[in-house]
Design a protein around this motif. Structure first.
Motif, PDB file in Angstrom:
ATOM      1  N   GLN A 189      44.615   1.636 -42.250  1.00 37.37           N
ATOM      2  CA  GLN A 189      43.456   0.753 -42.409  1.00 37.37           C
ATOM      3  C   GLN A 189      43.732  -0.674 -41.914  1.00 37.37           C
ATOM      4  N   THR A 190      45.008  -1.065 -41.858  1.00 38.38           N
ATOM      5  CA  THR A 190      45.342  -2.407 -41.388  1.00 38.38           C
ATOM      6  C   THR A 190      46.021  -2.378 -40.021  1.00 38.38           C
ATOM      7  N   SER A 191      46.013  -1.236 -39.361  1.00 39.86           N
ATOM      8  CA  SER A 191      46.627  -1.114 -38.040  1.00 39.86           C
ATOM      9  C   SER A 191      45.779  -1.810 -36.982  1.00 39.86           C
ATOM     10  N   ALA A 192      46.457  -2.414 -36.006  1.00 40.29           N
ATOM     11  CA  ALA A 192      45.751  -3.057 -34.891  1.00 40.29           C
ATOM     12  C   ALA A 192      45.110  -2.043 -33.961  1.00 40.29           C
ATOM     13  N   VAL A 193      45.502  -0.785 -34.066  1.00 35.51           N
ATOM     14  CA  VAL A 193      44.902   0.279 -33.250  1.00 35.51           C
ATOM     15  C   VAL A 193      44.216   1.310 -34.152  1.00 35.51           C
ATOM     16  N   GLU A 194      43.660   0.823 -35.258  1.00 38.11           N
ATOM     17  CA  GLU A 194      42.987   1.715 -36.211  1.00 38.11           C
ATOM     18  C   GLU A 194      41.902   2.544 -35.534  1.00 38.11           C
ATOM     19  N   ASP A 195      41.104   1.927 -34.671  1.00 40.42           N
ATOM     20  CA  ASP A 195      39.974   2.631 -34.055  1.00 40.42           C
ATOM     21  C   ASP A 195      40.437   3.873 -33.295  1.00 40.42           C
ATOM     22  N   ASN A 240      37.386  11.486 -27.808  1.00 41.60           N
ATOM     23  CA  ASN A 240      36.681  12.297 -28.809  1.00 41.60           C
ATOM     24  C   ASN A 240      37.660  13.192 -29.559  1.00 41.60           C
ATOM     25  N   ARG A 241      38.844  12.647 -29.846  1.00 40.79           N
ATOM     26  CA  ARG A 241      39.923  13.447 -30.444  1.00 40.79           C
ATOM     27  C   ARG A 241      39.500  14.158 -31.724  1.00 40.79           C
ATOM     28  N   PHE A 242      38.857  13.458 -32.641  1.00 38.26           N
ATOM     29  CA  PHE A 242      38.503  14.107 -33.905  1.00 38.26           C
ATOM     30  C   PHE A 242      37.528  15.259 -33.692  1.00 38.26           C
ATOM     31  N   GLU A 243      36.556  15.083 -32.805  1.00 36.57           N
ATOM     32  CA  GLU A 243      35.618  16.174 -32.532  1.00 36.57           C
ATOM     33  C   GLU A 243      36.347  17.378 -31.952  1.00 36.57           C
ATOM     34  N   GLN A 244      37.303  17.137 -31.058  1.00 36.70           N
ATOM     35  CA  GLN A 244      38.098  18.240 -30.501  1.00 36.70           C
ATOM     36  C   GLN A 244      38.879  18.947 -31.599  1.00 36.70           C
ATOM     37  N   HIS A 245      39.529  18.169 -32.450  1.00 36.94           N
ATOM     38  CA  HIS A 245      40.329  18.758 -33.525  1.00 36.94           C
ATOM     39  C   HIS A 245      39.445  19.520 -34.517  1.00 36.94           C
ATOM     40  N   LYS A 246      38.280  18.980 -34.787  1.00 29.07           N
ATOM     41  CA  LYS A 246      37.327  19.660 -35.669  1.00 29.07           C
ATOM     42  C   LYS A 246      36.942  21.019 -35.086  1.00 29.07           C
ATOM     43  N   ASN A 247      36.730  21.073 -33.777  1.00 33.18           N
ATOM     44  CA  ASN A 247      36.417  22.351 -33.129  1.00 33.18           C
ATOM     45  C   ASN A 247      37.544  23.361 -33.321  1.00 33.18           C
ATOM     46  N   MET A 258      43.645   5.413 -33.775  1.00 36.79           N
ATOM     47  CA  MET A 258      44.555   6.260 -34.548  1.00 36.79           C
ATOM     48  C   MET A 258      43.968   6.819 -35.837  1.00 36.79           C
ATOM     49  N   ILE A 259      42.834   6.278 -36.302  1.00 31.63           N
ATOM     50  CA  ILE A 259      42.226   6.770 -37.547  1.00 31.63           C
ATOM     51  C   ILE A 259      41.874   8.246 -37.443  1.00 31.63           C
ATOM     52  N   SER A 260      41.640   8.728 -36.218  1.00 32.25           N
ATOM     53  CA  SER A 260      41.267  10.133 -36.025  1.00 32.25           C
ATOM     54  C   SER A 260      42.375  11.089 -36.480  1.00 32.25           C
ATOM     55  N   HIS A 261      43.629  10.636 -36.472  1.00 30.61           N
ATOM     56  CA  HIS A 261      44.710  11.476 -37.008  1.00 30.61           C
ATOM     57  C   HIS A 261      44.448  11.805 -38.479  1.00 30.61           C
ATOM     58  N   PHE A 262      44.049  10.796 -39.225  1.00 30.87           N
ATOM     59  CA  PHE A 262      43.869  10.974 -40.663  1.00 30.87           C
ATOM     60  C   PHE A 262      42.533  11.638 -40.983  1.00 30.87           C
ATOM     61  N   GLN A 263      41.539  11.431 -40.117  1.00 34.62           N
ATOM     62  CA  GLN A 263      40.293  12.195 -40.245  1.00 34.62           C
ATOM     63  C   GLN A 263      40.569  13.680 -40.035  1.00 34.62           C
ATOM     64  N   THR A 264      41.421  13.980 -39.072  1.00 36.21           N
ATOM     65  CA  THR A 264      41.790  15.380 -38.817  1.00 36.21           C
ATOM     66  C   THR A 264      42.508  15.972 -40.015  1.00 36.21           C
ATOM     67  N   GLU A 265      43.461  15.222 -40.570  1.00 38.50           N
ATOM     68  CA  GLU A 265      44.194  15.717 -41.739  1.00 38.50           C
ATOM     69  C   GLU A 265      43.240  16.015 -42.894  1.00 38.50           C
ATOM     70  N   ASN A 266      42.321  15.091 -43.158  1.00 37.97           N
ATOM     71  CA  ASN A 266      41.379  15.288 -44.259  1.00 37.97           C
ATOM     72  C   ASN A 266      40.489  16.503 -44.019  1.00 37.97           C
ATOM     73  N   TYR A 267      40.037  16.663 -42.780  1.00 36.59           N
ATOM     74  CA  TYR A 267      39.163  17.788 -42.458  1.00 36.59           C
ATOM     75  C   TYR A 267      39.916  19.109 -42.606  1.00 36.59           C
ATOM     76  N   LEU A 268      41.154  19.128 -42.136  1.00 36.51           N
ATOM     77  CA  LEU A 268      41.965  20.348 -42.248  1.00 36.51           C
ATOM     78  C   LEU A 268      42.256  20.670 -43.708  1.00 36.51           C
ATOM     79  N   LYS A 269      42.596  19.652 -44.481  1.00 36.92           N
ATOM     80  CA  LYS A 269      42.893  19.860 -45.900  1.00 36.92           C
ATOM     81  C   LYS A 269      41.675  20.402 -46.642  1.00 36.92           C
ATOM     82  N   ASN A 270      40.492  19.883 -46.305  1.00 39.66           N
ATOM     83  CA  ASN A 270      39.264  20.305 -46.978  1.00 39.66           C
ATOM     84  C   ASN A 270      38.715  21.637 -46.458  1.00 39.66           C
TER      85      ASN A 270
END
Length: 288
Positions: free
Chosen positions: A109-115, A78-85, A117-129
């Motif tokens: 988006q084309t990474s074999a471990v997207e599911d 639940n990395r993104f939820e933790q980072h969001k907190n 690692m995508i949370s890294h970029f979700q975190t970046e977007n949330y922090l930026k916004n």
């Protein structure tokens, strides 16, 4: 006041070690959810603040009076939820600047471990916004991951992977920790995105050649097909998650996902990164 999260982990310990060399003890603190894990910091006179990423109210209290916060990424499902907190609590508490340790990769988006690692970029977007001042520190693959992937007996057994000719600009945790600490202590990194990658990139054939030089014996690299590599990982009894992570990471290497070129790490260190031969010499001669 600087607050370091993830300080009991491998990267975080390197960050704290570097901060200790340059700052007074009243200028930084570490966050921990377990006093026992952070006891060695208390023994050194470093302030330890209680906080749990899964309990937002503890974070709102922990972040009071903090100017700069290092959000060291977790490895939880639940990395993104933790980072969001963490980000929400930082905004609530009036933290001025949040630095986040993410991932240096060419196309998530084309990474074999997207599911995973995508949370890294979700975190970046949330922090930026969020409106908070940010710095994104996108880390390359640790050099320390090499023995974990190719095995500690690679000199005698050789390398057998599905890595193709893809390359990785490895850096050590010590180097990434030092660079991260410098980014925290220095001004001028506000709202910047840095790719923290090594000065040179290496393929698995390069690694085999370096091990041959170090050991003075021929070390072979067998470039397996994808199916054979998956069978190999399963045959050695790895848990399903580690099979998925290792297989996906090596597939990404094969697909050149880690071939990110940047001098950002050199800039933050003030020098080029350690040669991989030096790292491998230490890693493999100490195991012999």
């Amino acid at each position: 006041m600087i607050l370091v999260t993830g300080a009991t982990g491998n990267l975080g310990q390197n960050v704290v070690q570097h901060l200790q060399q340059h700052l007074a003890l009243n200028e930084f603190a570490v966050l921990a959810r377990s006093q026992s894990k952070a006891q060695h910091y208390l023994n050194q006179g470093i302030k330890v603040i209680y906080g749990d990423f899964d309990q937002p109210e503890t974070l709102k209290h922990a972040f009071q009076g903090i100017d700069k916060l290092l959000l060291t990424s977790t490895m939880e499902q639940n990395r993104f939820e933790q980072h969001k907190n963490v980000i929400d609590a930082a905004k609530y508490a009036g933290v001025k600047h949040v630095l986040y340790t993410g991932l240096a990769i060419r196309n998530i988006q084309t990474s074999a471990v997207e599911d995973l690692m995508i949370s890294h970029f979700q975190t970046e977007n949330y922090l930026k916004n969020s409106g908070l001042t940010y710095t994104f520190l996108r880390n390359t693959m640790y050099a320390e991951a090499i023995p974990q992937i190719i095995g500690e007996q690679a000199v005698s057994n050789g390398l057998a992977l599905a890595g193709g000719v893809g390359k990785v600009p490895y850096a050590t945790r010590a180097e990434l920790g030092e660079a991260t600490a410098n980014a925290i202590m220095q001004d001028g990194h506000e709202n910047k995105i840095y790719s923290l990658v090594g000065s040179h990139a290496y393929s698995y054939q390069d690694i085999a050649d370096l091990l041959s030089e170090i050991s003075d014996q021929k070390v072979n690299y067998q470039n397996l097909d994808d199916s054979s590599y998956m069978d190999l990982l399963q045959s050695i009894g790895l848990p399903d998650f580690l099979v998925f992570l290792t297989h996906g990471t090596v597939c990404d290497i094969q697909q050149h996902q880690y071939e990110v070129s940047s001098t950002d790490l050199e800039m933050l260190l003030g020098r080029k990164t350690q040669s991989l031969k030096d790292y491998l010499t230490t890693a493999y001669t100490s195991n012999s």
